[in-house]
Design an enzyme around this catalytic site. Sequence first.
Site, PDB file in Angstrom:
ATOM      1  CD  GLU A  37     166.141 101.480  37.141  1.00  0.00           C
ATOM      2  OE1 GLU A  37     165.605 100.778  38.092  1.00  0.00           O
ATOM      3  OE2 GLU A  37     167.345 101.272  37.314  1.00  0.00           O
TER       4      GLU A  37
ATOM      5  CG  HIS B 258     150.346 127.662  45.275  1.00  0.00           C
ATOM      6  ND1 HIS B 258     149.442 128.879  45.552  1.00  0.00           N
ATOM      7  CD2 HIS B 258     149.631 126.833  45.787  1.00  0.00           C
ATOM      8  CE1 HIS B 258     148.372 128.555  46.154  1.00  0.00           C
ATOM      9  NE2 HIS B 258     148.361 127.216  46.241  1.00  0.00           N
TER      10      HIS B 258
ATOM     11  CE  LYS C 198     174.156 100.244  38.804  1.00  0.00           C
ATOM     12  NZ  LYS C 198     173.730  99.026  39.027  1.00  0.00           N
TER      13      LYS C 198
END
Length: 459
Positions: free
Chosen positions: A292, A313, A434
């Site tokens: 951010e 892995h 938002k």
Amino acid sequence: RLVLDWTKVHDVFPIEKHLSQETNHLLAAKKALISGKGKSPEFTGWVDYVKEESPIQLNAIKQTVETICSHSDAVVVVGIGGSLLGTKAVYEALTHSYALINQETFHRRPVLFWAGHHIALDELAELLDALDSYTPSLIVVSKSGGTTEPALAFRVLKQYLDDRFGADEAAHRIFAITDPSDGTLLKIAKENNYPYFPIPKNVGGRYSIFTPVGLLPLAIAGINVTEFVTGAQQAFEDCTSDKNHSLETNPALCYAGIRNILYANKFKIESLCTWTPKARGIAEWWKQLFGESDGKENTGLFPTSANFTTDLHSLGQYFQDGERHIFATHIRIIDEYSLLKGSLKRKIKIPHSTLNDGFDFLTGHDLSYVQNEAQQGTFLAHSDGKVPTLIWEVPELNAWWLGYWMYVNMLACGIGGYARGINPFDQPGVEDYKNNMFALMGKPGYADKAAQIRGRLNT
Ligand code: PA5
């Protein structure tokens, strides 16, 4: 001392030469941050908060910690992003992973649950199921007080408490942490007489772990928050002092410089590599802090994470053989036994066995020996595969060192952002989603935007 070992970067890239060219630039960025002369200085209050204000807040929360511990065996922390991730990281690293299975034996303090960090139905519904077995309280954390995810989770959880305990007792089980002078959550807390604690205006969410945001829930969970703050204070002394201009002894400066230099030299992805599942939350906090803060103006390192040896892995193949645009920053806990503080069984020795499984050569060693050899083998393989490798040598995984390491990372994030010329303290990109969401959900004031978006979405 917290050591950032960058000798293995040198195997792949001539970092030393670049670092010495960058030093003055980094020092100027550090000065701008500490003197409040850089971008968004109104959000740099966290730099010296740990020195004076964290101890004051430790005192201020004491009574509430006692109250909650006296009537609750679980606490739901409601929040998202910076209002939650740091707390979750420290809690998961320092408490028994199986506390829920046997609270009496493994963790005699309230356990922490999380809500408001997503909008998924299933997990919230399951949390409500689980709460029936506890006598819970709620801590609602939101600086703005208007974030959709925690606001909706709070509604649901408040309803649950009201139904279960009645409105009066429920009100004694709700606590807020929010902006001290503004916002909807503050208004709600005042109207309903919920005790509340401040997230200062000049501290942004992802830099707020040493405010009540982290201190209150962690103290309730029995984490040594005084040590946590003391570690951060020591990092403040070591890394912000006017005297410490040396990259060798100032890990924040050094880390900020190496990240920026590698980024400018085509290493566009940084993976934080942890070596215990208990540190997964630390990586989530770190990703939010740097993601951010750094991702601005179409630039910035992409922060990702891997948990080894598990991910050797899977992602291990990419590290070794994929595109060469990634560097690895490992957290190596030197005293592996510090990880066992919460455990009743202090060591796991590899037992003698008649299984004939081909592993007799390890009989009698304990797992930390295997872990250490796996780390050395990985560092070498990655260097051979041309992955620049940085290693945080953390002496112990405890509250003090976590406080120290987290503070150093916050500082490196601020210094590195300023040195790159971006603003590490805003998040304009987050606002875009938002606003679209508010418009689509019909929030008052968003009618024009809603019409525009619906046209684009054909709905
Ligand atoms: O770092 C940040 O500023 C964000 O991640 C916020 O912490 C997050 O969006 C939550 O915001 P708020 O605390 O206002 O609900």
